[in-house]
Write a protein that holds these residues in place. Structure first.
Motif, short mmCIF file in Angstrom:
data_model
loop_
_atom_site.label_atom_id
_atom_site.label_comp_id
_atom_site.label_asym_id
_atom_site.label_seq_id
_atom_site.Cartn_x
_atom_site.Cartn_y
_atom_site.Cartn_z
N GLN A 9 0.82 -1.21 0.00
CA GLN A 9 0.00 0.00 0.00
C GLN A 9 0.86 1.27 0.00
OE1 GLN A 9 -2.43 -0.93 3.40
NE2 GLN A 9 -4.06 -1.79 2.10
N ASP A 10 1.95 1.25 0.74
CA ASP A 10 2.87 2.39 0.73
C ASP A 10 3.45 2.61 -0.66
OD1 ASP A 10 2.44 2.81 3.43
OD2 ASP A 10 4.34 1.90 4.07
N ALA A 11 3.80 1.53 -1.34
CA ALA A 11 4.34 1.65 -2.69
C ALA A 11 3.29 2.23 -3.63
CB ALA A 11 4.84 0.29 -3.19
N PHE A 12 2.05 1.75 -3.53
CA PHE A 12 0.99 2.30 -4.38
C PHE A 12 0.72 3.76 -4.04
CE2 PHE A 12 -0.54 -2.14 -5.36
CZ PHE A 12 -0.34 -2.04 -6.74
N HIS A 13 0.80 4.12 -2.77
CA HIS A 13 0.62 5.52 -2.37
C HIS A 13 1.71 6.39 -3.00
CE1 HIS A 13 -0.60 8.93 0.04
NE2 HIS A 13 0.65 9.08 0.41
N GLU A 14 2.94 5.92 -2.95
CA GLU A 14 4.05 6.66 -3.56
C GLU A 14 3.82 6.79 -5.08
OE1 GLU A 14 8.79 6.31 -4.44
OE2 GLU A 14 8.01 5.28 -2.67
N PHE A 15 3.33 5.71 -5.68
CA PHE A 15 3.03 5.75 -7.10
C PHE A 15 1.98 6.83 -7.38
CE2 PHE A 15 0.75 4.80 -10.91
CZ PHE A 15 1.74 4.44 -11.80
N LYS A 16 0.93 6.85 -6.59
CA LYS A 16 -0.15 7.82 -6.79
C LYS A 16 0.36 9.25 -6.64
CE LYS A 16 -4.82 8.85 -5.19
NZ LYS A 16 -5.89 8.48 -4.28
N GLU A 17 1.21 9.49 -5.65
CA GLU A 17 1.75 10.84 -5.44
C GLU A 17 2.59 11.29 -6.64
OE1 GLU A 17 3.94 11.06 -1.80
OE2 GLU A 17 2.13 11.03 -0.56
N ASN A 18 3.49 10.44 -7.10
CA ASN A 18 4.35 10.81 -8.22
C ASN A 18 3.56 10.94 -9.51
OD1 ASN A 18 7.38 10.98 -7.52
ND2 ASN A 18 6.57 9.32 -6.27
N SER A 19 2.58 10.09 -9.69
CA SER A 19 1.71 10.18 -10.86
C SER A 19 0.96 11.51 -10.85
CB SER A 19 0.72 9.01 -10.87
OG SER A 19 -0.17 9.12 -11.94
N GLY A 20 0.47 11.89 -9.69
CA GLY A 20 -0.24 13.17 -9.57
C GLY A 20 0.66 14.35 -9.87
N MET A 21 1.89 14.31 -9.41
CA MET A 21 2.81 15.41 -9.69
C MET A 21 3.12 15.49 -11.19
SD MET A 21 5.31 15.52 -6.34
CE MET A 21 5.59 13.77 -6.14
N LEU A 22 3.30 14.34 -11.82
CA LEU A 22 3.56 14.32 -13.26
C LEU A 22 2.34 14.83 -14.02
CD1 LEU A 22 5.40 13.62 -15.64
CD2 LEU A 22 4.54 11.26 -15.50
N ARG A 23 1.16 14.36 -13.64
CA ARG A 23 -0.08 14.82 -14.31
C ARG A 23 -0.26 16.33 -14.16
NH1 ARG A 23 -3.83 10.60 -15.56
NH2 ARG A 23 -3.10 8.63 -14.71
N GLN A 75 9.97 2.44 -9.85
CA GLN A 75 10.40 1.78 -8.61
C GLN A 75 9.23 1.43 -7.71
OE1 GLN A 75 13.48 4.10 -6.79
NE2 GLN A 75 14.67 4.18 -8.68
N ALA A 76 8.28 2.36 -7.59
CA ALA A 76 7.12 2.10 -6.73
C ALA A 76 6.29 0.94 -7.28
CB ALA A 76 6.26 3.36 -6.61
N SER A 77 6.11 0.91 -8.58
CA SER A 77 5.31 -0.18 -9.16
C SER A 77 6.03 -1.51 -9.02
CB SER A 77 4.95 0.11 -10.62
OG SER A 77 6.09 0.20 -11.43
N ASP A 78 7.35 -1.52 -9.19
CA ASP A 78 8.10 -2.77 -9.00
C ASP A 78 7.93 -3.28 -7.57
OD1 ASP A 78 9.00 -2.73 -11.62
OD2 ASP A 78 11.01 -1.99 -11.13
N ARG A 79 8.02 -2.37 -6.59
CA ARG A 79 7.86 -2.77 -5.19
C ARG A 79 6.45 -3.28 -4.93
NH1 ARG A 79 10.03 2.09 -4.33
NH2 ARG A 79 8.25 2.80 -3.12
N ALA A 80 5.46 -2.57 -5.47
CA ALA A 80 4.07 -2.96 -5.23
C ALA A 80 3.79 -4.33 -5.83
CB ALA A 80 3.12 -1.91 -5.82
N PHE A 81 4.19 -4.54 -7.08
CA PHE A 81 3.90 -5.81 -7.74
C PHE A 81 4.64 -6.97 -7.06
CE2 PHE A 81 2.91 -3.36 -11.85
CZ PHE A 81 1.55 -3.32 -11.55
N ALA A 82 5.84 -6.71 -6.56
CA ALA A 82 6.60 -7.76 -5.87
C ALA A 82 5.95 -8.16 -4.56
CB ALA A 82 8.03 -7.29 -5.63
N ALA A 83 5.07 -7.31 -4.03
CA ALA A 83 4.49 -7.55 -2.72
C ALA A 83 3.12 -8.26 -2.78
CB ALA A 83 4.36 -6.24 -1.96
N PHE A 84 2.78 -8.80 -3.94
CA PHE A 84 1.57 -9.61 -4.02
C PHE A 84 1.95 -11.07 -3.77
CE2 PHE A 84 -0.05 -5.86 -6.20
CZ PHE A 84 -1.34 -5.78 -5.67
#
Length: 152
Positions: A37-51, A74-83
């Motif tokens: 969840q932390d990795a997905f949160h980081e993904f969302k934050e960076n995606s928002g800044m880019l958007r 990096q965030a997506s790699d961490r998130a996907f590895a954690a399933f």
């Protein structure tokens, strides 16, 4: 402003490197869910800044955009590895389909990674218009995975 963005991006990359070094097998299922969840949160934050940057082209900064994309990778790699098996516990929003249909889940991840690669290429070309189009495609890839593998 540029220094703040670059510092935040650098901090995100360093945190990502530290998190990537974590041994998920030593964590409890609840800790893995939190990590994911932390990795997905980081993904969302960076995606928002880019958007945000792409919405107002006067804010375009290729170096900052590249930092956001790197943090997204990096965030997506961490998130996907954690399933990991057994991590559909606690506050997890993941549907059991993640583990019941792993090939479909891997295909959804592949669609996402392809969309993110397109964003990276557009940013590396310093083409904010193409990057905006590709970020929209990334959003569709995210939604496709959420629709099939995440609780509403």
């Amino acid at each position: 402003m540029k220094r703040i963005v670059l510092f935040a991006t650098l901090l995100s990359v360093v945190a990502g490197a530290v998190w990537a070094a974590d041994d998920l097998s030593g964590m409890s299922p609840e800790q893995v869910v939190s990590y994911r969840q932390d990795a997905f949160h980081e993904f969302k934050e960076n995606s928002g800044m880019l958007r945000s940057m792409l919405k107002d082209k006067s804010k375009w900064d290729q170096a900052a955009a590249q930092g956001y994309v790197s943090a997204l990778e990096q965030a997506s790699d961490r998130a996907f590895a954690a399933f990991l098996p057994g991590t559909a516990v606690g506050e997890s929003e993941a549907l059991s389909r993640v583990w019941e249909e792993p090939e479909l889940f891997k295909q959804a991840q592949g669609n996402f990674k392809e969309a993110l690669a397109n964003v990276k290429m557009a940013v590396d070309k310093n083409d904010p218009d193409l990057a905006a189009k590709d970020v929209a495609g990334l959003g569709r890839a995210c939604k496709g995975c959420h629709d099939g593998f995440r609780q509403p």
